[in-house]
Scaffold this motif. Structure first.
Motif, PDB file in Angstrom:
ATOM      1  N   THR A 545       0.817  -1.225   0.000  1.00 32.54           N
ATOM      2  CA  THR A 545       0.000   0.000   0.000  1.00 32.54           C
ATOM      3  C   THR A 545       0.844   1.266   0.000  1.00 32.54           C
ATOM      4  O   THR A 545       0.314   2.355  -0.136  1.00 32.54           O
ATOM      5  N   GLN A 546       2.164   1.133   0.215  1.00 31.68           N
ATOM      6  CA  GLN A 546       3.001   2.346   0.144  1.00 31.68           C
ATOM      7  C   GLN A 546       4.392   1.994  -0.385  1.00 31.68           C
ATOM      8  O   GLN A 546       4.774   0.832  -0.444  1.00 31.68           O
ATOM      9  N   ARG A 547       5.119   3.041  -0.725  1.00 29.76           N
ATOM     10  CA  ARG A 547       6.451   2.842  -1.295  1.00 29.76           C
ATOM     11  C   ARG A 547       7.431   2.434  -0.204  1.00 29.76           C
ATOM     12  O   ARG A 547       7.340   2.889   0.935  1.00 29.76           O
ATOM     13  N   GLU A 572       6.591  -0.084  -5.113  1.00 28.56           N
ATOM     14  CA  GLU A 572       5.442   0.779  -4.852  1.00 28.56           C
ATOM     15  C   GLU A 572       4.181   0.129  -5.432  1.00 28.56           C
ATOM     16  O   GLU A 572       4.280  -0.721  -6.327  1.00 28.56           O
TER      17      GLU A 572
END
Length: 757
Positions: A545-547, A572
């Protein structure tokens, strides 16, 4: 001379001559031309006769194409598709007695040729047949209604020119009717609607017509009006020809035409006006006559309906009761009158020599051969491949080329199918549906005669949503077991077979419980292999859900050449609507990592995505970007960089806040209104989200999105809640993130299972 040109032998000669030869010869200045045939014979013709012969050649196939219809019959489960096909075959003389679907008389419907289909009273495989009606040849494919066999409907619609959408006059437009209609739209198939079961209690064709307009957004109107309903149902009034039809004889085979009953004239006039208004909204020629108050003849109206139906702007609605043998013959007439012949449908191919440029196929026997293998079956004599010929002619003994594999194949045997029976033929031309034996190919392959490199566009294949672990009971039957799985996988693109790397079990995946049950049963019956089946498993996915950054050095010294590889970059999430599930991008500037190691790094990341560290399911919607790295002149190798990529992914995965995705199903429930509270309470307990609630007579129709993991054993629960009166259909909608508590529960279960091993 002219008479001999019209002889069948010379007609065949001109079918073999190319169009260009004829046109160049007929336009040559010489008053006389000589054609040398393949067998060395020389024939002389005058230019005038050649021009006539060219017209004759066109006329030969034009007539054959105009008298051909390729149609499919599809609908919601239990709407009467197979019963309707059975009646069509009876009236066209293909079968000589009618049998019922559930096979109570020990025979069963012709199109349900599998024992399982006869026992369960459902269609599992789409079956092809052909028949003749009023001098026209009609190829018919009877498709399953159950959502688990949705691929059978997809591949039938992919190759058909028209379709009959069967609707139940009591059930109306049900969930699967909507799915089938969506598939027809996807493949741009013109269609007729047939409102069946008018003899049943509670039949209301006008309610169904309004539902088709509102739920399916059909621009439609009735072309028939029933005479009486329920047990009073006697016949039909045709609004186009303004005649009444009654069906006499033990099986309704005698159609008696008479005048419209006096008490129905007002209703007929009103419904005919409604039909003309609806058609004139989408057909300019009829609109002009209608606005000028000119009388509209039956032939004008018929031509207008045909134009609007083929342009997919209008859906004519027919009525009847297949079970009671009423209304089937006028429906067949409607197929000939309103559905297109193969030449009236535009089909595209992709030219592989010009970067998949779209090419419109002429759809005539005059062009080069283009045929699509749309369905495979394992027959008694090897693989049976169903082909739809889009252009050209195919002969028994011809050499054809599979464009997808590049293999050259000889056609050893060419047949026309009648359910599970075959009839050998010598040749087939554009627009026909035939089958060939002994041709090894996959579903969706395109064949040509080698002069062009065209492929037809592929079908839409949905992802499987449920898995089972299966293993043969006895060790000796392993060979037969794997043979069965290989065959089913080849036949059905939605049926997948994999191996669980940790437990070593064979995992089969499909579209639902019934889908997998049928295959396990077929392994037992057709291959005599008893299989033990594990608990159904839901196909979860993981995603980030995030980098998150990674910088990993893989260094190993074991004496001799070591291993050295360093990779830096980040992972990502991809956007949810991204067409690809995994993307890899190399953004290294310079030669920090030699370019020959980059494919090994990508392979490593792909392999790492096969099982996420949360619950061991595949990771989707991930983009991996490589920004830097380091290599060693001696110790760097493909293996070193592949391992570096795998460990780098695992190292940064936790920092990317991974979540578990679960398959969410679109469920439509129908239950008497008195049970509505109990049913909705149960849906909430199963973490379902209710998105729609309609009334249909005394029933409530609830549309809801429910996680598949909470739907096991639902049919039993629904029956007990509704005294056996409730029914539901379910189809895959999407994968979406699970709630935090469910995620923790799944992770703990996975860890406990790992620890137990």
């Amino acid at each position: 001379m002219a008479r001999s040109i019209r002889s069948s032998a010379t007609r065949l000669l001109y079918a073999l001559c190319t169009e260009n030869t004829l046109s160049s010869l007929s336009s040559s200045s010489s008053p006389f031309a000589v054609i040398v045939l393949e067998n060395g014979q020389r024939r002389g013709f005058s230019a005038g006769n050649l021009a006539r012969a060219k017209e004759d050649k066109d006329a030969w196939w034009k007539e054959a194409m105009e008298k051909l219809r390729n149609i499919g019959i599809s609908a919601h489960i239990d709407s009467g598709k197979t019963t309707l096909t059975e009646r069509i075959l009876y009236y066209t003389g293909r079968i000589h007695e009618i049998h019922e679907v559930r096979g109570r008389d020990g025979v069963g419907a012709k199109m349900d040729s599998m024992d399982l289909e006869r026992e369960k009273g459902i269609t599992i495989q789409s079956a092809a047949t052909y028949c003749t009606w009023n001098g026209y040849q009609v190829n018919i494919i009877d498709t399953p209604g159950h959502v688990d066999f949705t691929i059978e409907v997809e591949r039938a619609l992919r190759v058909l020119d028209g379709a009959i959408l069967v609707l139940c006059s009591v059930g109306g437009v049900q969930s699967q009717s909507i799915t089938v209609d969506r598939q027809m739209r996807r493949y741009e198939v013109p269609r007729l609607a047939f409102i069946n079961k008018l003899d049943r209690m509670g039949a209301d064709p006008w309610k169904v017509l309004n539902q088709a307009r509102s739920k399916l957004r059909h621009h439609s109107a009735a072309v028939q009006v029933p005479i009486g309903l329920e047990e009073e149902f006697q016949g039909l009034v045709d609004l186009v020809q303004l005649k009444a039809y009654f069906f006499h004889g033990s099986n309704g085979e005698k159609v008696v035409t008479s005048d419209i009953p006096a008490d129905m004239e007002a209703l007929v006039a009103e419904k005919r006006r409604e039909l003309i208004e609806m058609v004139s909204e989408v057909d300019d020629q009829l609109a002009e006559a209608f606005l000028n108050d000119e009388p509209i003849s039956p032939s004008d109206l018929e031509m207008a309906i045909r134009r609007a139906t083929i342009a997919r702007k209008f859906v004519p609605v027919f009525m009847g009761s297949a079970f009671k043998n009423k209304g089937v013959q006028p429906l067949l007439d409607g197929v000939l009158s309103y559905l297109p012949c193969p030449a009236e449908v535009s089909n595209y191919a992709l030219d592989q020599t010009k970067n998949e440029e779209k090419v419109t196929l002429s759809g005539t026997p005059a062009g080069p051969l283009v045929a699509l293998a749309f369905k495979l079956e394992e027959g008694r004599f090897g693989q049976l491949t169903y082909l739809r010929i889009y252009e050209g002619i195919i002969h028994k003994g011809d050499f054809i080329i599979n464009i997808n594999t590049g293999k050259k194949i000889k056609v050893p045997r060419l047949v026309r199918m009648h359910s599970d029976e075959m009839e050998d033929i010598q040749e087939a031309h554009a627009g026909q549906i035939v089958a060939v034996f002994g041709v090894d190919c996959a579903s969706g392959d395109t064949f040509t005669d080698g002069s062009v490199r065209y492929t037809m566009t592929s079908m839409n294949v949905p992802e499987p949503v449920m898995s089972l672990a299966v293993s043969p009971v006895s060790k000796d039957s392993g060979g037969q077991f794997s043979k069965a799985l290989n065959r089913f996988q080849k036949e059905d693109p939605t049926f997948r077979v994999g191996l669980d790397a940790e437990s070593g079990q064979t995992i089969i995946s499909g579209m639902g419980e019934l889908h997998l049950d049928i295959y396990v049963e077929r392994i037992r019956r057709e291959y005599k292999v008893d299989a033990t089946v594990g608990k159904p498993r839901v196909n979860f996915r993981e995603t980030v859900t995030q980098r998150a950054e990674f910088d990993y050095l893989h260094k190993k010294q074991t004496g001799g050449q070591g291993q050295y590889g360093r990779v830096c970059g980040y992972i990502e999430p991809l956007p949810m609507e991204s067409p690809t599930k995994f993307e890899f991008e190399n953004m290294i500037i310079g030669q920090a990592i030699p370019s020959n190691f980059i494919p090994a790094i990508e392979k490593g990341f792909r392999e790492a995505c096969n099982s996420g560290s949360l619950i061991g399911h595949p990771v989707e919607n991930v983009r991996v970007v490589l920004t830097d790295g380091a290599s060693h002149a001696v110790d760097s190798s493909e293996l070193a960089f592949k391992l570096a990529a795998i460990y780098a992914f695992r190292q940064c995965y936790a920092a990317a806040k991974p979540v578990i995705l679960e398959p969410v199903m679109l469920v439509e429930l129908k239950a008497p209104t008195e049970f509505q509270g109990t049913v909705t309470g149960d849906i909430n307990k199963r973490k379902g989200v209710i998105v729609g609630n309609d009334q249909d007579g005394d029933d409530s129709v609830i549309t809801t999105h429910v996680p598949l993991n909470n739907m096991f054993g639902y049919s039993t629960a629904l029956r007990s809640m509704t005294q056996g009166k409730g029914e539901f259909t379910m189809e895959y909608k999407e994968h979406s993130p699970v709630s935090q508590d469910v995620q923790m529960q799944l992770i703990n279960t996975y860890k406990a299972a790992k620890a137990a091993e």
